[in-house]
Structures are given as structure tokens and as C-alpha cells.
Design a protein around this motif. Structure first.
Motif, PDB file in Angstrom:
ATOM      1  N   GLU A 102      17.498   8.240 -14.211  1.00 39.02           N
ATOM      2  CA  GLU A 102      18.452   7.248 -14.725  1.00 39.02           C
ATOM      3  C   GLU A 102      19.481   6.886 -13.657  1.00 39.02           C
ATOM      4  O   GLU A 102      19.826   5.714 -13.466  1.00 39.02           O
ATOM      5  CB  GLU A 102      19.137   7.811 -15.966  1.00 39.02           C
ATOM      6  N   MET A 105      18.056   4.577 -10.950  1.00 38.13           N
ATOM      7  CA  MET A 105      17.783   3.198 -11.344  1.00 38.13           C
ATOM      8  C   MET A 105      18.927   2.241 -11.003  1.00 38.13           C
ATOM      9  O   MET A 105      18.787   1.026 -11.102  1.00 38.13           O
ATOM     10  CB  MET A 105      17.479   3.137 -12.836  1.00 38.13           C
ATOM     11  N   THR A 109      16.448  -2.317  -5.261  1.00 35.82           N
ATOM     12  CA  THR A 109      15.128  -2.866  -5.585  1.00 35.82           C
ATOM     13  C   THR A 109      14.653  -3.662  -4.370  1.00 35.82           C
ATOM     14  O   THR A 109      15.360  -3.756  -3.362  1.00 35.82           O
ATOM     15  CB  THR A 109      15.178  -3.782  -6.821  1.00 35.82           C
ATOM     16  N   ARG A 158      14.399  -4.241 -11.307  1.00 37.29           N
ATOM     17  CA  ARG A 158      14.351  -2.780 -11.195  1.00 37.29           C
ATOM     18  C   ARG A 158      13.264  -2.172 -12.078  1.00 37.29           C
ATOM     19  O   ARG A 158      12.827  -1.058 -11.843  1.00 37.29           O
ATOM     20  CB  ARG A 158      15.713  -2.142 -11.475  1.00 37.29           C
ATOM     21  N   LEU A 162      11.575  -0.851  -8.113  1.00 37.54           N
ATOM     22  CA  LEU A 162      12.652   0.043  -7.732  1.00 37.54           C
ATOM     23  C   LEU A 162      12.396   0.617  -6.338  1.00 37.54           C
ATOM     24  O   LEU A 162      11.281   1.001  -6.001  1.00 37.54           O
ATOM     25  CB  LEU A 162      12.769   1.188  -8.735  1.00 37.54           C
ATOM     26  N   HIS A 230       8.527   6.786 -12.101  1.00 34.58           N
ATOM     27  CA  HIS A 230       8.778   5.369 -12.334  1.00 34.58           C
ATOM     28  C   HIS A 230       7.481   4.631 -12.632  1.00 34.58           C
ATOM     29  O   HIS A 230       7.407   3.816 -13.562  1.00 34.58           O
ATOM     30  CB  HIS A 230       9.464   4.750 -11.113  1.00 34.58           C
ATOM     31  N   TYR A 234       8.192   3.358 -16.451  1.00 37.59           N
ATOM     32  CA  TYR A 234       9.001   2.148 -16.382  1.00 37.59           C
ATOM     33  C   TYR A 234       8.073   0.940 -16.289  1.00 37.59           C
ATOM     34  O   TYR A 234       7.779   0.437 -15.207  1.00 37.59           O
ATOM     35  CB  TYR A 234      10.009   2.250 -15.226  1.00 37.59           C
TER      36      TYR A 234
END
Length: 958
Positions: A102, A105, A109, A158, A162, A230, A234
Motif C-alpha cells: 500500500e 503504491m 508509475t 498506478r 507501477l 502487484h 492489482y
């Protein structure tokens, strides 16, 4: 300050007060539904209809679910992305990983350099934050509405690209370690609630691991792990996008399609993670030990149900009966009647796969955890054996429904309510159905769920005590297995990199500004001199009242610090016609929040209630102010609770530093005094009654109404409630120079062996609120330490990873205020952090900031001001603050202009004149064995005071 918080550090509100080192609450709180007009007898109101959330849904081809709700009454918009991954998905051997991720993040990017999210939010007057819970990691921003497209671009970027490099990974991992030290090690009850409670309640569920992880497993993580995490979680089909605020729906749809539509899902599936927690085979009894535990604690807990279970509503109402407010069963029994507990609480914690309910008692001085366990068990047994009363049931429902009303006051509140519902049920409708489910709970339901879930055979009993030579500190359970393994994560693929500037996709430009609107404030006086201000708003049916007096802790009698605070605390503890329990019950029946508090210069009595219950709430408020009894037995209760709160405060570095710094700056002057373990017992009922009679006067008071009320209705209500109010005593002589004379700066170390962290505070005698340089200093302070992108936080957290966060406060008062810049860090780096703080303060008084420096800080201030206008309490506080300092109400509308008018030269000149670094004092509280030698080499004149010998009753501290 961006918290990057752990939502899995679960604790009841009552315990939170002690965890923060606070004294006993100075007010009775309760929440309940809005109602038809309520008589002052306390008759429970009829239910109110909580407005539905009103979101519409779209699903993109890639599986991303998009929810949106337009609100043209705000100048802001909130953008939230809720990912279906939380701390339960931390791979084995990597606890704390979702939370660490977290943090990452918010970095770079392919198209956005590091810290761009702060540039896009704070720097334009918005805010951003995130949290990690058992089942979700959620990211949210609130910005002026014309910046919506930019936030959609950034969130999509993102999600899809990322960038995490080794230096960023290592630095942010160090920040998380500092967060662990601050939340778990430096807090006397941090280990209990952050580590030991979840590992005891759950047997197989991944919920038994702490969301914040451990230092060891954070060290074990690697950059490759991060990239694979990720790639696994994500992804569009594992996320909810929620947008609420002032926007055009068709335009929003086009932007979402443009930025999120092209994102692809990985071919690898999300790892299976659905552990069924087994039924307990018998009771569990565990004792844990930790350093610096000032009061023993007892916890009883049971596994219950997941969030989507039909019994959640009944268990939630049961929890309200058990511990919400001063009329609750635990408070009445353990705190008020038996006086064996300093604080009580209970937490109904429901997640996707499982849930639990825990009840706690932090014991009063001289009482044991065994007493607490027996008393908690007794109250739980009553829930199983005897049906609750219809009145108790109604009160609990009132509290919960009114809480739902308050939780929908702003666009970000409403988006958050939807997000939790989606993560835990997959249904947007579930959030709106909760109120009906609460209202449908019966007396029989309460007894049924108590008998089904809260049984001795299913119970975990936890005792938490101070470590000693015979009982060393308990250690965190390590090597806990988990369903997800590192090997289950998707391949990372080629690492993403920040593109050269010429190759990056350009950020969208902001649209036309949507300006916040300040209400016109009505201003009049009653015949007795009471000033009444009314700031009406449209929105949810809530009204706030704030009655302020020109009397605070600086008016305490010499040697009796705490009289102002005790006077405020006792207002809710009995009137000529009502006992303390009757007052607490009526507050909850009304669905109100009513209380009082005392600051340095002023005291406040406040109330918030649904609009239809507000007249009866103000009638109760007036009774508390005009007719308190200050009974001796109630004073003794408050004194005992305050002393217990002080014992907890004096176990924590930050609390000790906060109490010490006032003495360092003001010495023996009134502003330097603080409540201590010696002053509290010296206060008598006569002291309190005399303070009230002399200083709670209508001619020296201001009553502010804000929210769903008209000026005409407010005038009638004020006249009815306060028109017959007359002062009870002669007016006191006006206080002069409460700040005393300026003192020479000092370097003070309070040595606390074994402290989990060091608290570092630099302080300077500041200015009054009415000083001509208030706005230049406010803008400069925001540049220094007001927000995540401030200079202090940049230097200490972002660049060096030495703290979880650093900030500063202008601290303006009626007389010379208290400017502070502070942080917490590991003991070994206390001297380094002190140098960084002092250096940043010095720059503001010796170097002229640029317009580019100030522009985002002006936006930060104006944006925060605009968000305050969106809640009835926030608006009321702004109006009351102007009145307390005799400032014109026109300053409300002029605020943004005053901030924009500040020049760089004014900032430098104001800091040079009022806050030069050569007048700064330094207070450090921590384990001196780890930093004293280095600090003494830089400051040979430092004073070292052992924590046990600290004398807060004297300006010398000795």
C-alpha cells in the motif's frame, strides 16, 4: 498527514482513549436515529429514513466495476479504488506485505514521478490516503471537482504500470518499520490489540496474523516479491472504482473508458484463499506480558460470523447494548458502579470469511485483570440468561441508525460506506439494507445470538500484564502459515520504469474551478447577553450546537491544574433533576452526541443530533449548563478515571513530550500548567462549583448553530433554552499575560528506559490568534509541516525513512501560542531527527520561499477549509473559532483570499521575527542510552531527567 494506516489494528473506542494516553472521556456519547420532536423527558424518538447512497453501476469489458453518484451541492469529488486484496492475502512468511505494498503504491508509475499523488491532491487543495484491512486495500482521494480527470488518469496508471525500484522499496520498508514501532512497541497496549488478540481468537484463519506484520518478515521481503504481488492482485477484475461528487456523468463515463478500459488482466488466476475457521473445541486462556504496561487489561472474545451473515445485525445491536455510551452495560457496571475499570469497550469485527466479538476492560489502579474477566463474564452471562429490555434495544438501534446518518454526511463518507459493503458482500444494495436489518432485530434475536456465539466453550480469555524479571515480555508469534505462498504469485514480468519526460503521457489539464460557498451567518444576542450565531446548510438532517466560554485551563486556580477540565467533565454527570446514568440514557434515546471539554483559553459544550431530535437535545444541553450539581461522588469517579488516563499517558513517549514541552516554554506561567497526578486529587467540588459560577456566564458565551436549521428556528430555540439563564456568581477579574515572560531555550531529555521509540519535539513561544502575522505564519507552517508533502515529512519520512510521519503546529492562542514541530523515530536516530527539524525551522526564517513553494501550500489550506464546510460540526467549529477571538464573521468568506494574499517575503519575515530557531527548545523522550552521547556532543547544556523523576508541577521539571 497521510497515515497509510492498518485497519486491522482493531480496538474499541473506549480503549482507544487510553491507548492514546487520554484521560477519561469528558462527555457522554451516544448515537441514535433522527426523530420526530422529542420531549425533554427523554422519550425515544421515532426512526428516521437514512438517505440511500444512490450509486449507479457500470462494468467495463475488463471486469472493473464502476460506481458513481453525483452531488452538485459540493465543490469536491472523491475517487476511490478498492482492491480485493488485504492482509489475509499476505503470503506465508510475508505478513504485513499488503500493507507494505500500500505504501509503495504512492510512489512512481511509468508516467508519474515519485510523490505525484501528493502533487495532484494536497497541492491543489485535496487530500489522499489509503488503508489496509483484512480483505481489502483501498486508496482514496478527495480533490476540487475540476481535477477529477487527472485523478482517474493517475489511478489507472498506478493500477497498470507501477514502478518500484530498490531504493524506494528499502526506504518505504523502513517507514513501515517505524510505523510498527510507533503503533505496536511505543504504545502500551499496541502489542495486545495489534498482535495478541487476533492470534488468540483465530486458529486457522489468516486473520490471525497482524496486518502490520513484523520487523523480521518485513526484512525478509524482496523487490521481486513486490512486483509479483502487484501483478497478481492489482488488476481491473479485482477492483471497484467509486466516484462521488460534482461531475457530469456522461463525461465521467468517457474518462473511465479512456483510462481504465485499456487495462488488461493477467492470465494467472488470483490465488485461492478461503479458509473456513473451525468451531472452537474448547475455551482458551492466555496471559501476555509487555513493557511499560501501566494498567492491567482483560479481554474476552468469541469467533462469530462473517460480514454477510444474517446474524451480523443482531450481534451489532448486542454490541451496542454492551458497550456504546455511558448507559451501556459494561460502562454502567465496571466503570460507573463497581469502579474497577478505567475504560471498557467491545468490538464487533466482521470480515469476508469470519468475524469475532471481543469485550475488554482496562482496569483501574489497584484492580486486577482477574476482576475484569469475572465482571466481563458476568455481563455476558446476563445477555445469555435474561432478555434485554425493550428500552435497551431501542436505544441501541437509535445509536446505530443515527451513526449511519452521520456516516453519509460527505461524498467521501458515502463512497466509503459503499466500498466496505462491496468488499464484504459484493453487493452495493447491502449498504442500504443494513438500516432495515438493524431495525428488524428483536429482543429474542439478541438472546439467541448471545446463546449461540458468546458461550464459555467458545471463549478466548486474554490477560495482559506488565512484564517483569519473572515474566519477560511475550514475543510475537512468528512463522505462521498462510494459504497463499510466494510461489503462488504471478510472474512479475519486465519491470516498469519511469519513462523519460518527453515520452510520458501528459497529465490532463484541470477543468473550470468549482468554488466552495460559505453560508451567510446570522448574528444576534439574547437579552441576557448570550451571543447566538447561525450557519444554515443543506444536506443530511443533522444540526450541531456549540456553546463556548471564555474560560480554560489557563484560568485554573494556582496549584489546581485541571479544574476547568473537571468542570467540563462533570457537566454530564448530574443536574438538579437528572443523575449521570439518566443523562447518558437520554442522550442515547435522542440519537445525540452531547459533551463538554476545556482547552487552554476556552471551554466548550457541544451537541450534535438529527434535526427532528435537536430541540430536545438543546433542552438537555441547557440543563447541563445551567443546573449542574457537581456531586462529590461524581467528582471522585472523574478523578479516578483521569488519574488512570495519566498513568497510561506517562507510559508513552509522545504523551510525556506533549506535557513536558508546555513547562519548557512557559515555565510556571498559567499556560505551562498541566494536569498531573498531584493536582487532580487536590480539586474539590467547591473548586469546580466556584469555577462554574464565575466563568460559565451568558454574557461571556457564544452559542453557534450549524446545519439543518433556519435562523428563525435557532432564535426561538435559543430563547426557549437559554433565555432565562442568569449568571450564578460575580464575574472574575480578567486574566492577564497567561503566557508569562519569554524564557531562555532549553534542551531537555526525559529518559525512559525500554521506550519503543523516541518522541522528538522542537518548540518556540509563538503568537496570538489575532496577531497581524497569523496568516503568513499559517502558510509558512503548512509549508514546514502541514501535510504529507511538507518539508519536514519530505526530509524525515520520504527521503530517509526515519519516521512514520513528521508535522508542525502553529498553536496560536489568545496570548503567545505554542509552536511545535515533532515526530517519533527509533531511539538510535533521535539526535539526527532533532537536527533535521531544527534545520527546517531555520530555513523558513533565513531563506525566502518561492511562489512555487507557497502555491500548493495555499491550496492545501483552502482545500482543508472547504472540506470543513461540508460537515455541520466542521462548519460550526470554524464559526465558533472566529467568535472566540472576536474576529468578524466576514473572515469566513474572506479566508481563501487572506491565504492567497500571503507573499514569500511575508513568510520569511514572520518566521524570522516570531519563530527564529535560536529561540527553539528541544524535548526528547525515549531510551537515552541509545542517543544521549551523540546528543550531548551537539548540546553540552542538555538536561537529563529520569521519567520517574519528572515533575510536571514545576517549570523546572524537577
Amino acid at each position: 498527514m497521510k497515515s497509510r494506516l492498518i485497519a486491522t489494528l482493531k480496538v474499541g473506542a473506549a480503549a482507544s482513549a487510553l491507548l492514546l494516553g487520554l484521560a477519561a472521556p469528558a462527555f457522554a456519547e451516544g448515537v441514535a436515529p433522527a426523530a420526530a420532536a422529542v420531549q425533554s423527558t427523554g422519550q425515544a424518538p421515532q426512526g428516521v429514513t437514512v438517505p440511500p447512497l444512490g450509486f449507479t453501476k457500470r462494468v467495463l469489458a475488463n471486469g472493473l466495476e464502476v460506481y458513481s453518484a453525483r452531488d452538485a451541492d459540493t465543490s469536491n469529488v472523491t475517487v476511490q479504488v478498492w482492491y480485493k486484496v488485504g492482509s489475509k492475502d499476505d503470503p506465508a512468511g510475508r505478513s504485513g506485505f499488503a500493507h507494505l505494498f500500500e505504501h509503495l503504491m504512492f510512489k512512481s508509475t511509468t508516467n508519474l514521478p515519485p510523490e505525484t499523488f501528493d502533487r495532484l491532491t494536497e497541492d491543489v487543495g485535496g487530500s489522499n490516503n489509503a488503508f489496509t484491512a483484512d480483505d481489502t486495500t483501498a486508496y482514496f482521494e478527495t480533490v476540487p471537482a475540476n481535477h477529477l480527470e487527472r485523478m482517474l488518469f493517475a489511478e489507472a496508471d498506478r493500477m497498470g504500470s507501477l514502478v518500484v525500484d530498490e531504493p524506494t522499496f528499502v526506504a518505504e520498508r523502513d517507514v513501515v518499520k517505524e510505523e510498527y514501532r510507533q503503533r505496536i512497541l511505543a504504545n502500551p497496549y499496541g502489542r495486545l490489540f495489534g498482535l495478541f488478540v487476533p492470534e488468540t481468537i483465530y486458529q486457522d484463519s489468516p486473520y490471525r496474523r497482524p496486518g502490520i506484520g513484523s520487523i523480521e518478515e518485513l526484512e525478509a521481503s524482496s523487490l521481486e516479491d513486490v512486483r509479483r504481488f502487484h501483478a497478481t492482485y492489482y488488476r481491473p477484475n479485482a477492483a471497484y472504482l467509486i466516484v462521488a461528487g460534482n461531475f457530469d456523468q456522461a463525461q465521467l463515463d468517457r474518462w473511465v473508458d479512456q483510462y481504465f478500459g485499456p487495462l488488461k488482466n493477467p492470465t494467472t488466476p488470483i490465488p485461492t484463499n478461503n479458509v473456513v475457521e473451525p468451531e472452537p473445541t474448547g475455551p482458551r486462556n492466555v496471559t501476555y506480558y509487555a513493557p511499560n504496561v501501566p494498567l492491567p487489561a482483560a479481554v474476552v472474545a468469541w469467533p462469530t460470523v462473517k460480514y454477510a451473515d444474517a446474524d451480523r445485525a443482531a450481534l451489532t445491536v448486542l454490541d451496542g447494548i454492551l458497550s456504546t455510551g455511558e448507559s451501556s452495560r459494561l460502562y454502567r457496571s465496571l466503570v460507573y458502579d463497581k469502579q474497577i475499570a478505567a475504560q471498557i469497550g467491545s468490538t464487533p469485527d466482521f470480515s469476508q470469511q469470519a468475524g469475532n466479538l471481543s469485550a475488554l476492560a482496562i482496569m483501574a489502579q489497584g484492580h486486577t485483570a482477574d476482576e475484569g474477566i469475572a465482571a466481563l463474564n458476568d455481563e455476558i452471562a446476563k445477555l445469555r440468561d435474561v432478555k434485554v429490555t425493550a428500552e435497551e434495544l431501542a436505544e441501541a438501534k437509535n445509536e446505530l441508525v443515527a451513526d449511519a446518518l452521520r456516516s453519509r454526511e460527505t461524498v467521501d463518507d458515502r463512497a466509503t460506506a459503499l466500498g466496505f459493503s462491496l468488499i464484504n458482500t459484493g453487493s452495493a444494495a447491502a449498504a442500504d439494507e443494513e438500516v432495515a436489518q438493524i431495525q428488524a432485530v428483536t429482543v429474542a434475536d439478541i438472546q439467541r445470538v448471545a446463546r449461540k456465539y458468546l458461550t464459555p466453550q467458545r471463549q478466548s480469555t486474554i490477560t495482559f500484564l506488565a512484564a517483569d524479571d519473572q515474566n519477560p515480555a511475550s514475543v510475537q508469534k512468528m512463522n505462521v502459515d498462510a494459504p497463499v505462498k510466494v510461489a503462488d504469485l504471478a510472474p512479475a514480468g519486465p519491470p516498469a520504469v519511469l519513462l523519460p519526460e518527453a515520452e510520458r503521457k501528459p497529465l490532463p489539464q484541470p477543468g473550470a474551478e468549482v468554488a466552495p460557498v460559505t453560508p451567510t451567518v446570522a448574528d444576534f444576542r439574547l437579552d441576557n447577553g448570550l451571543r447566538v450565531l447561525v450557519a444554515p446548510t443543506d444536506g443530511v438532517p443533522l444540526v450541531s450546537a456549540r456553546l463556548s466560554f471564555d474560560a480554560g485551563s489557563s484560568d485554573d486556580p494556582t496549584g489546581k491544574a485541571g479544574v476547568a477540565a473537571m468542570t467540563a467533565a462533570l457537566l454530564t454527570q448530574g443536574t438538579k433533576t437528572k443523575t449521570a446514568p439518566e443523562i447518558a440514557t437520554q442522550i442515547e434515546q435522542l440519537g445525540a452526541s452531547v459533551g463538554a471539554s476545556a482547552g487552554v483559553d476556552f471551554s466548550n459544550v457541544y451537541a450534535n443530533a438529527p434535526s427532528n431530535a435537536f430541540p430536545a437535545t438543546v433542552a438537555l444541553m441547557a440543563d447541563l449548563v445551567k443546573n449542574p450539581t457537581f456531586a462529590g461522588e461524581e467528582l471522585e469517579r472523574q478523578q479516578a478515571q483521569t488519574l488512570d488516563g495519566l498513568r497510561v499517558a506517562l507510559s508513552q513517549p509522545a504523551s510525556i513530550a506533549g506535557m513536558t514541552v508546555g513547562r519548557v516554554i512557559y515555565g510556571d506561567a498559567p499556560y505551562g500548567a498541566t494536569i498531573t497526578q498531584q493536582t487532580v486529587p487536590a480539586i474539590t467540588a467547591a473548586d469546580v462549583a466556584a469555577f462554574h459560577a464565575a466563568r460559565y456566564r451568558p454574557s461571556d458565551a457564544t452559542l453557534v448553530f450549524s446545519g439543518d436549521i433556519t435562523p428563525a428556528a435557532a432564535r426561538a430555540l435559543a430563547q426557549q433554552a437559554f433565555g432565562d439563564w442568569r449568571p450564578a456568581g460575580a464575574a472574575p477579574a480578567a486574566a492577564t499575560n497567561p503566557a508569562g515572560q519569554p524564557l531562555a531555550p532549553r534542551i531537555v531529555v526525559v529518559n525512559q528506559p525500554g521506550a519503543g521509540q523516541a518522541a522528538v519535539v522542537a518548540a518556540v513561544r509563538g503568537v496570538s490568534r489575532t496577531d497581524a502575522d497569523f496568516f503568513p505564519l499559517t502558510v509558512g507552517n503548512t509549508l514546514l509541516g502541514g501535510g504529507f508533502s511538507s518539508r519536514l515529512n519530505q526530509e524525515i519520512r520520504i527521503k530517509r525513512g526515519l519516521s512514520y510521519g513528521a508535522s508542525s503546529s502553529l498553536g496560536a492562542r489568545a496570548d503567545a501560542g505554542l509552536f511545535t514541530a515533532s515526530t517519533q523515530t527509533k531511539n538510535e536516530t533521535a539526535d539526527e531527527v532533532a537536527d533535521l527539524i531544527l534545520a527546517e525551522i531555520a530555513k523558513l526564517g533565513t531563506e525566502t520561499p518561492t511562489q512555487a513553494d507557497l502555491a500548493p501550500r495555499r491550496a492545501t489550506l483552502i482545500g482543508g477549509f472547504g472540506r470543513s464546510l461540508e460537515t455541520v460540526d466542521g462548519l460550526g467549529a470554524l464559526v465558533a473559532n472566529l467568535a472566540l477571538y472576536d474576529l468578524p464573521m466576514s473572515d469566513l468568506a474572506d479566508y481563501a483570499g487572506r491565504v492567497r494574499a500571503v507573499t514569500p517575503e511575508q513568510v520569511e519575515a514572520a518566521f524570522a521575527e516570531h519563530l527564529p530557531v535560536n529561540r527553539a527548545s528541544l524535548v526528547i523522550v525515549g531510551d537515552g542510552s541509545k542517543f544521549l552521547d551523540d546528543l550531548r556532543a551537539k548540546h553540552p547544556n542538555l538536561e537529563v531527567i529520569e521519567a520517574g523523576a519528572l515533575n510536571l508541577n514545576s517549570g523546572s521539571l524537577k
